[in-house]
Design an enzyme around this catalytic site. Structure first.
Site, PDB file in Angstrom:
ATOM      1  N   CYS A 146       4.520   9.091   0.242  1.00  0.00           N
ATOM      2  CA  CYS A 146       3.021   9.723  -0.015  1.00  0.00           C
ATOM      3  C   CYS A 146       3.620  10.532  -0.649  1.00  0.00           C
ATOM      4  O   CYS A 146       3.662  11.499  -1.210  1.00  0.00           O
ATOM      5  CB  CYS A 146       2.437  10.030   1.238  1.00  0.00           C
ATOM      6  SG  CYS A 146       1.377  10.962   1.336  1.00  0.00           S
ATOM      7  N   ARG A 170       0.890  -1.149   0.095  1.00  0.00           N
ATOM      8  CA  ARG A 170       0.004  -0.137  -0.031  1.00  0.00           C
ATOM      9  C   ARG A 170       1.215   0.901  -0.499  1.00  0.00           C
ATOM     10  O   ARG A 170       1.154   1.669  -0.971  1.00  0.00           O
ATOM     11  CB  ARG A 170      -0.927   0.120   1.215  1.00  0.00           C
ATOM     12  CG  ARG A 170      -1.846   0.718   1.126  1.00  0.00           C
ATOM     13  CD  ARG A 170      -1.527   2.181   1.659  1.00  0.00           C
ATOM     14  NE  ARG A 170      -0.986   2.466   2.880  1.00  0.00           N
ATOM     15  CZ  ARG A 170      -0.202   3.656   3.880  1.00  0.00           C
ATOM     16  NH1 ARG A 170      -0.800   4.678   3.049  1.00  0.00           N
ATOM     17  NH2 ARG A 170      -0.206   3.460   4.303  1.00  0.00           N
ATOM     18  N   ASN A 213       9.384   4.232   3.105  1.00  0.00           N
ATOM     19  CA  ASN A 213       9.079   4.049   4.565  1.00  0.00           C
ATOM     20  C   ASN A 213      10.698   3.207   4.827  1.00  0.00           C
ATOM     21  O   ASN A 213      11.935   2.397   4.101  1.00  0.00           O
ATOM     22  CB  ASN A 213       8.055   2.569   4.686  1.00  0.00           C
ATOM     23  CG  ASN A 213       6.258   3.423   4.398  1.00  0.00           C
ATOM     24  OD1 ASN A 213       5.980   2.841   3.175  1.00  0.00           O
ATOM     25  ND2 ASN A 213       5.642   3.897   5.639  1.00  0.00           N
TER      26      ASN A 213
HETATM   27  P1  HMG Z   1     -12.751  15.088  -2.577  1.00  0.00           P
HETATM   28  O1  HMG Z   1     -12.491  15.202  -4.306  1.00  0.00           O
HETATM   29  O2  HMG Z   1     -12.796  15.793  -1.318  1.00  0.00           O
HETATM   30  O3  HMG Z   1     -14.093  13.654  -2.420  1.00  0.00           O
HETATM   31  O4  HMG Z   1     -11.363  13.396  -2.070  1.00  0.00           O
HETATM   32  P2  HMG Z   1     -15.361  14.057  -3.058  1.00  0.00           P
HETATM   33  O5  HMG Z   1     -16.416  13.044  -1.606  1.00  0.00           O
HETATM   34  O6  HMG Z   1     -15.994  15.633  -2.541  1.00  0.00           O
HETATM   35  O7  HMG Z   1     -14.952  12.783  -4.022  1.00  0.00           O
HETATM   36  C1  HMG Z   1     -15.307  13.254  -5.439  1.00  0.00           C
HETATM   37  C2  HMG Z   1     -15.182  11.853  -6.393  1.00  0.00           C
HETATM   38  O8  HMG Z   1     -14.196  11.460  -6.108  1.00  0.00           O
HETATM   39  C3  HMG Z   1     -16.523  11.929  -6.904  1.00  0.00           C
HETATM   40  O9  HMG Z   1     -16.432  11.420  -7.325  1.00  0.00           O
HETATM   41  C4  HMG Z   1     -16.908  10.766  -5.034  1.00  0.00           C
HETATM   42  O10 HMG Z   1     -17.563  10.036  -5.716  1.00  0.00           O
HETATM   43  C5  HMG Z   1     -15.004  10.196  -5.799  1.00  0.00           C
HETATM   44  P3  HMG Z   1     -17.184  11.988  -9.152  1.00  0.00           P
HETATM   45  O11 HMG Z   1     -18.577  12.437  -8.862  1.00  0.00           O
HETATM   46  O12 HMG Z   1     -16.439  13.084  -8.882  1.00  0.00           O
HETATM   47  O13 HMG Z   1     -16.600  10.916 -10.439  1.00  0.00           O
HETATM   48  N1  HMG Z   1     -14.722   9.601  -4.469  1.00  0.00           N
HETATM   49  C6  HMG Z   1     -14.608   7.881  -3.842  1.00  0.00           C
HETATM   50  N2  HMG Z   1     -13.538   7.205  -5.427  1.00  0.00           N
HETATM   51  C7  HMG Z   1     -13.906   6.092  -4.631  1.00  0.00           C
HETATM   52  N3  HMG Z   1     -13.193   5.548  -3.350  1.00  0.00           N
HETATM   53  C8  HMG Z   1     -13.451   6.734  -2.550  1.00  0.00           C
HETATM   54  C9  HMG Z   1     -14.088   7.851  -2.940  1.00  0.00           C
HETATM   55  N4  HMG Z   1     -14.295   8.777  -1.829  1.00  0.00           N
HETATM   56  C10 HMG Z   1     -14.463   9.801  -3.375  1.00  0.00           C
HETATM   57  N5  HMG Z   1     -13.151   6.425  -0.955  1.00  0.00           N
HETATM   58  C11 HMG Z   1     -10.829  11.993  -0.070  1.00  0.00           C
HETATM   59  C12 HMG Z   1     -11.693  13.582  -0.421  1.00  0.00           C
HETATM   60  C13 HMG Z   1     -10.587  11.515   0.755  1.00  0.00           C
HETATM   61  C14 HMG Z   1     -12.049  10.744  -1.347  1.00  0.00           C
HETATM   62  C15 HMG Z   1      -9.683  12.071  -0.930  1.00  0.00           C
HETATM   63  O14 HMG Z   1      -9.132  12.978  -1.145  1.00  0.00           O
HETATM   64  C16 HMG Z   1      -8.535  10.954  -1.613  1.00  0.00           C
HETATM   65  O15 HMG Z   1      -8.993   9.988  -2.024  1.00  0.00           O
HETATM   66  N6  HMG Z   1      -7.580  11.435  -0.354  1.00  0.00           N
HETATM   67  C17 HMG Z   1      -6.478   9.798  -0.482  1.00  0.00           C
HETATM   68  C18 HMG Z   1      -5.194  10.446  -0.603  1.00  0.00           C
HETATM   69  C19 HMG Z   1      -4.198   9.088   0.171  1.00  0.00           C
HETATM   70  O16 HMG Z   1      -4.761   8.220  -1.036  1.00  0.00           O
HETATM   71  N7  HMG Z   1      -3.113   9.454   0.143  1.00  0.00           N
HETATM   72  C20 HMG Z   1      -2.074   7.966   0.494  1.00  0.00           C
HETATM   73  C21 HMG Z   1      -2.440   7.719   2.347  1.00  0.00           C
HETATM   74  S1  HMG Z   1      -2.066   8.542   3.128  1.00  0.00           S
HETATM   75  C22 HMG Z   1      -0.577   8.166   4.140  1.00  0.00           C
HETATM   76  O17 HMG Z   1       0.557   7.759   2.436  1.00  0.00           O
HETATM   77  C23 HMG Z   1       0.165   8.156   5.049  1.00  0.00           C
HETATM   78  C24 HMG Z   1       0.807   7.282   5.908  1.00  0.00           C
HETATM   79  O18 HMG Z   1       1.292   6.295   5.236  1.00  0.00           O
HETATM   80  C25 HMG Z   1       0.925   7.422   7.016  1.00  0.00           C
HETATM   81  C26 HMG Z   1       1.858   8.453   7.206  1.00  0.00           C
HETATM   82  O19 HMG Z   1       3.317   8.174   6.035  1.00  0.00           O
HETATM   83  O20 HMG Z   1       2.062   9.380   7.694  1.00  0.00           O
HETATM   84  C27 HMG Z   1      -1.059   6.989   6.240  1.00  0.00           C
HETATM   85 MG    MG Z   2       3.373   6.566   5.085  1.00  0.00          MG
END
Ligand code: HMG
Ligand code: MG
Length: 301
Positions: free
Chosen positions: A240, A14, A249
């Site tokens: 990220c 992931r 990582n």
């Molecule tokens: P948004 O654009 O504000 O969402 O994103 P929305 O609710 O307004 O929806 C916009 C569009 O996205 C819509 O589609 C929704 O249906 C779709 P449209 O109508 O335009 O066709 N949508 C989705 N589709 C599939 N699955 C979903 C989903 N939600 C909405 N779950 C949102 C807000 C949170 C969805 C977006 O910002 C997002 O997906 N962010 C995730 C980013 C991410 O994955 N980052 C990496 C992981 S975190 C990380 O790596 C850190 C970690 O490792 C710890 C560390 O290292 O510190 C964990």
């Molecule tokens: Mg991370």
């Protein structure tokens, strides 16, 4: 005192693959996850149900879950940002655990999830309650605990507030993310000490990126403060997409080598892990970021 055993949480499929510039075939992800299970890892983060517009690399998570041969006793959590993600996770085969994620920095929260810290906490509370009502286990991540790519220093009080909120909403474990790897050992210990006033130390995990080469030192430092859960990524894959400059990582091989050398049990087999590392590195056409994989791989040539 150091723990006698450490639980390694493998996040490569992931956290690693979400950051790959080119698409990794589903079959390659499945093979990687199966090899990691064969190596003895008991928690393997398998993907995420986030917006495919934001992170296209994880768009095939449901297909990965449909193909992967599960091992008894192994957990395959997936990241979920909102109710839409939870619905997708529940519709996918065999999801028993999810991870929710928030941040200790306002700007990072906006860039990563398009909402404020508190809006994120409200979303997570809804997702966590619904997931637990369906019998899922929920893990929680706090990002930017030792620095933010946009804001620089992060207040420990905010880290503690977010970790406390996530633990109280029902996350069974809180993973403290040094997302951009800027932390150093005494700072890492301070954060663990502060958070442990609210969340028991045995529920805290270290999730350290190795951007500045500090991850192993930081892991050892927090182990001295009672942390016995370490997130790591095979071959040091990762980063990220919303943290510019965040490299992988800490590599699972490097953590395992350190723990083996100290006589700390993990249940993970180095040779099998090295095979998984070689397989994914070959698929990505690069040498592993893991120093141990390079050293031991070179010795075998
Ligand atoms: P948004 O654009 O504000 O969402 O994103 P929305 O609710 O307004 O929806 C916009 C569009 O996205 C819509 O589609 C929704 O249906 C779709 P449209 O109508 O335009 O066709 N949508 C989705 N589709 C599939 N699955 C979903 C989903 N939600 C909405 N779950 C949102 C807000 C949170 C969805 C977006 O910002 C997002 O997906 N962010 C995730 C980013 C991410 O994955 N980052 C990496 C992981 S975190 C990380 O790596 C850190 C970690 O490792 C710890 C560390 O290292 O510190 C964990
Ligand atoms: Mg991370």
């Amino acid at each position: 005192m150091l723990p006698g055993s450490v639980k390694l949480v493998e996040v490569g499929p992931r956290d690693g693959l979400q950051n790959e510039p080119k698409a990794v075939p589903t079959a390659t992800k499945v093979e990687l996850i199966e090899r990691l299970g064969a190596a003895g890892l008991s928690v393997i983060e398998a993907g995420s149900f986030v917006s495919p517009k934001w992170v296209p690399q994880m768009a095939d998570t449901a297909d990965v879950l449909a193909s992967v041969a599960r091992r008894p006793g192994v957990s395959y959590p997936v990241l979920v940002p909102n109710m839409k993600g939870l619905e997708a996770a529940l519709a996918a085969p065999g999801v028993e655990e999810i991870a929710v994620f928030g941040a200790a920095s306002e700007t990072f929260s906006q860039r990563n999830t398009n909402c404020s810290i508190d809006e994120g906490l409200a979303r997570m509370a809804e997702v966590t309650a619904a997931a637990r009502a369906r019998g899922l286990r929920v893990r929680g991540y706090v990002s930017c605990v030792l620095g933010c790519p946009y804001e620089g220093d992060v207040a420990t009080a905010v880290v503690t507030r977010v970790a406390d909120a996530m633990f109280n909403m029902g996350c069974y474990e809180i993973s403290l993310g040094d997302t951009i790897g800027t932390g150093t050992p005494l700072a890492a210990q301070s954060v663990v000490d502060a958070v442990s006033e609210r969340v028991p130390r045995d529920r805290l995990a270290a999730h350290f990126h190795d951007t500045y080469g500090q991850a192993l030192a930081n892991i050892l430092a927090v182990m001295e403060r009672g942390v016995g859960i370490v997130d790591s990524s095979v071959a040091g894959l990762g980063g990220c997409p919303y943290a510019k400059g965040a490299s992988g990582n800490v590599a699972t091989e490097d953590v395992l080598y350190m723990l083996n050398g100290m006589g700390i049990r993990t249940g993970v087999d180095m040779d099998a892990l090295l095979q998984a590392s070689a397989m994914i590195s070959q698929a990505l056409d690069r040498v592993p970021a893991s120093r141990v994989a390079r050293a031991l791989g070179a010795r075998k040539d």
